[in-house]
Every structure is written in C-alpha cells, then in structure tokens.
Design a protein around this motif. Structure first.
Motif, short mmCIF file in Angstrom:
data_model
loop_
_atom_site.label_atom_id
_atom_site.label_comp_id
_atom_site.label_asym_id
_atom_site.label_seq_id
_atom_site.Cartn_x
_atom_site.Cartn_y
_atom_site.Cartn_z
N GLU A 192 51.46 31.00 26.25
CA GLU A 192 52.44 31.86 25.59
C GLU A 192 51.87 32.27 24.25
N GLY A 193 51.78 33.56 24.05
CA GLY A 193 51.23 34.07 22.80
C GLY A 193 50.97 35.55 22.89
N THR A 194 49.79 35.98 22.36
CA THR A 194 49.45 37.39 22.39
C THR A 194 48.05 37.59 22.96
N VAL A 195 47.89 38.73 23.61
CA VAL A 195 46.58 39.21 24.07
C VAL A 195 46.42 40.58 23.44
N ASN A 196 45.43 40.71 22.56
CA ASN A 196 45.21 41.94 21.80
C ASN A 196 46.51 42.44 21.15
N GLY A 197 47.27 41.49 20.61
CA GLY A 197 48.49 41.82 19.87
C GLY A 197 49.74 41.97 20.72
N LYS A 198 49.62 41.99 22.05
CA LYS A 198 50.77 42.15 22.94
C LYS A 198 51.28 40.78 23.36
N LYS A 199 52.61 40.55 23.19
CA LYS A 199 53.20 39.27 23.59
C LYS A 199 53.13 39.10 25.10
N VAL A 200 52.71 37.89 25.52
CA VAL A 200 52.58 37.60 26.95
C VAL A 200 52.97 36.16 27.24
N LYS A 201 53.29 35.93 28.51
CA LYS A 201 53.38 34.60 29.11
C LYS A 201 52.56 34.69 30.38
N LEU A 202 51.55 33.82 30.50
CA LEU A 202 50.63 33.89 31.63
C LEU A 202 50.44 32.50 32.23
N PRO A 203 50.21 32.43 33.55
CA PRO A 203 49.96 31.12 34.16
C PRO A 203 48.64 30.55 33.66
N ALA A 204 48.59 29.22 33.58
CA ALA A 204 47.38 28.53 33.13
C ALA A 204 47.18 27.30 33.99
N GLU A 205 45.98 26.76 33.91
CA GLU A 205 45.62 25.58 34.70
C GLU A 205 44.52 24.83 33.95
N SER A 206 44.54 23.52 34.02
CA SER A 206 43.45 22.76 33.41
C SER A 206 42.18 23.00 34.22
N VAL A 207 41.04 22.95 33.56
CA VAL A 207 39.78 23.15 34.26
C VAL A 207 39.55 22.02 35.26
N GLN A 208 40.00 20.81 34.93
CA GLN A 208 39.89 19.69 35.86
C GLN A 208 40.67 19.99 37.15
N SER A 209 41.86 20.52 37.01
CA SER A 209 42.66 20.87 38.18
C SER A 209 42.01 22.01 38.97
N LEU A 210 41.47 22.99 38.26
CA LEU A 210 40.76 24.10 38.90
C LEU A 210 39.58 23.58 39.72
N ALA A 211 38.80 22.66 39.15
CA ALA A 211 37.65 22.10 39.86
C ALA A 211 38.09 21.34 41.10
N LYS A 212 39.15 20.55 40.99
CA LYS A 212 39.66 19.81 42.14
C LYS A 212 40.15 20.76 43.23
N ARG A 213 40.87 21.78 42.82
CA ARG A 213 41.38 22.77 43.80
C ARG A 213 40.23 23.47 44.49
N PHE A 214 39.19 23.82 43.75
CA PHE A 214 38.00 24.48 44.32
C PHE A 214 37.34 23.58 45.36
N ILE A 215 37.14 22.30 44.99
CA ILE A 215 36.51 21.35 45.92
C ILE A 215 37.35 21.18 47.16
N ASP A 216 38.66 20.99 46.99
CA ASP A 216 39.55 20.81 48.13
C ASP A 216 39.57 22.03 49.04
N THR A 217 39.54 23.23 48.45
CA THR A 217 39.66 24.46 49.22
C THR A 217 38.36 24.86 49.90
N PHE A 218 37.26 24.79 49.16
CA PHE A 218 36.02 25.35 49.66
C PHE A 218 35.01 24.34 50.18
N LEU A 219 35.10 23.11 49.73
CA LEU A 219 34.11 22.12 50.15
C LEU A 219 34.68 21.07 51.09
N ASN A 220 36.01 21.02 51.21
CA ASN A 220 36.69 20.07 52.09
C ASN A 220 36.21 18.64 51.87
N LEU A 221 36.11 18.22 50.63
CA LEU A 221 35.66 16.86 50.33
C LEU A 221 36.83 15.92 50.19
#
Length: 116
Positions: free
Chosen positions: A87-116
């Motif tokens: 929650e904040g601004t992007v180039n001065g425009k107020k926004v709310k955007l989805p976010a994810e921890s990089v650790q969660s992103l890495a786990k999701r990538f491994i689960d989805t693409f590597l089936n480990l």
C-alpha cells in the motif's frame, strides 16, 4: 508460510507495478522507497509505501482488481497463505497491490515447476 516466519522476511515481490512484478528489499510494515531505473524496468518507476498483512477479504479485493487490469497475473491466485499487499504510491499514484515474500515465491515455483 506461517505468520511468525514472515516477520523475518526482508525481500518481497510486488505484483502489477505498472504491469510488472518488482522485487524490493524491506521489512514487513516498514515504510520504504525503491526506484527501478529505466535500464531495468523500461521506464523509471518509483515505489513508496509499506508491505503489510491484511484480511483475506481485503487481499481478495486487491487481487481481483489486479486481475481485472492484467490477466497475465492469473498465476498469483495461488499465492502464499499469508495475505500481503503493498500500500503506497507508484510514481505518485496511490495503489494497493498484491505482494508475496520471495521465500514463498521460491517455494511456489519449486512446487509448481519442479514437483519437488
């Protein structure tokens, strides 16, 4: 990822920052400023705000708006169990955007693409 573990995270992916996914280094609930230069992002993008845990309902609203704007972010519907938004601004425009921890992103990538 459990809420207790997310408190120690220091890198997050923010989705739909002017149609892009951008990784930032920050702590949860801490104000930060990040500039992605034209050489890396194709245009200068300034991000300022916080990443925070929100209710599942608020997270779903933010995610729905993101998918309405950019259907290519469909894969993020399977994000981590901790509902995070930027929650904040992007180039001065107020926004709310989805976010994810990089650790969660890495786990999701491994689960989805590597089936480990």
């Amino acid at each position: 990822m459990e809420v207790e573990n997310i408190q120690t995270e220091d890198r997050f992916m923010i989705y739909n920052v002017m149609g892009k996914s951008i990784m930032v280094e920050t702590e949860l609930n801490k104000e930060f400023r990040f500039i992605c230069p034209i050489e890396e992002c194709g245009e200068t993008i300034e991000i300022q705000g916080i990443i925070k845990i929100v209710s599942l309902e608020e997270y779903k609203r933010v995610l729905k708006e993101t998918l309405k704007e950019h259907a290519e972010f469909e894969a993020i519907k399977t994000l981590n169990p901790t509902p995070l938004i930027f929650e904040g601004t992007v180039n001065g425009k107020k926004v709310k955007l989805p976010a994810e921890s990089v650790q969660s992103l890495a786990k999701r990538f491994i689960d989805t693409f590597l089936n480990l």
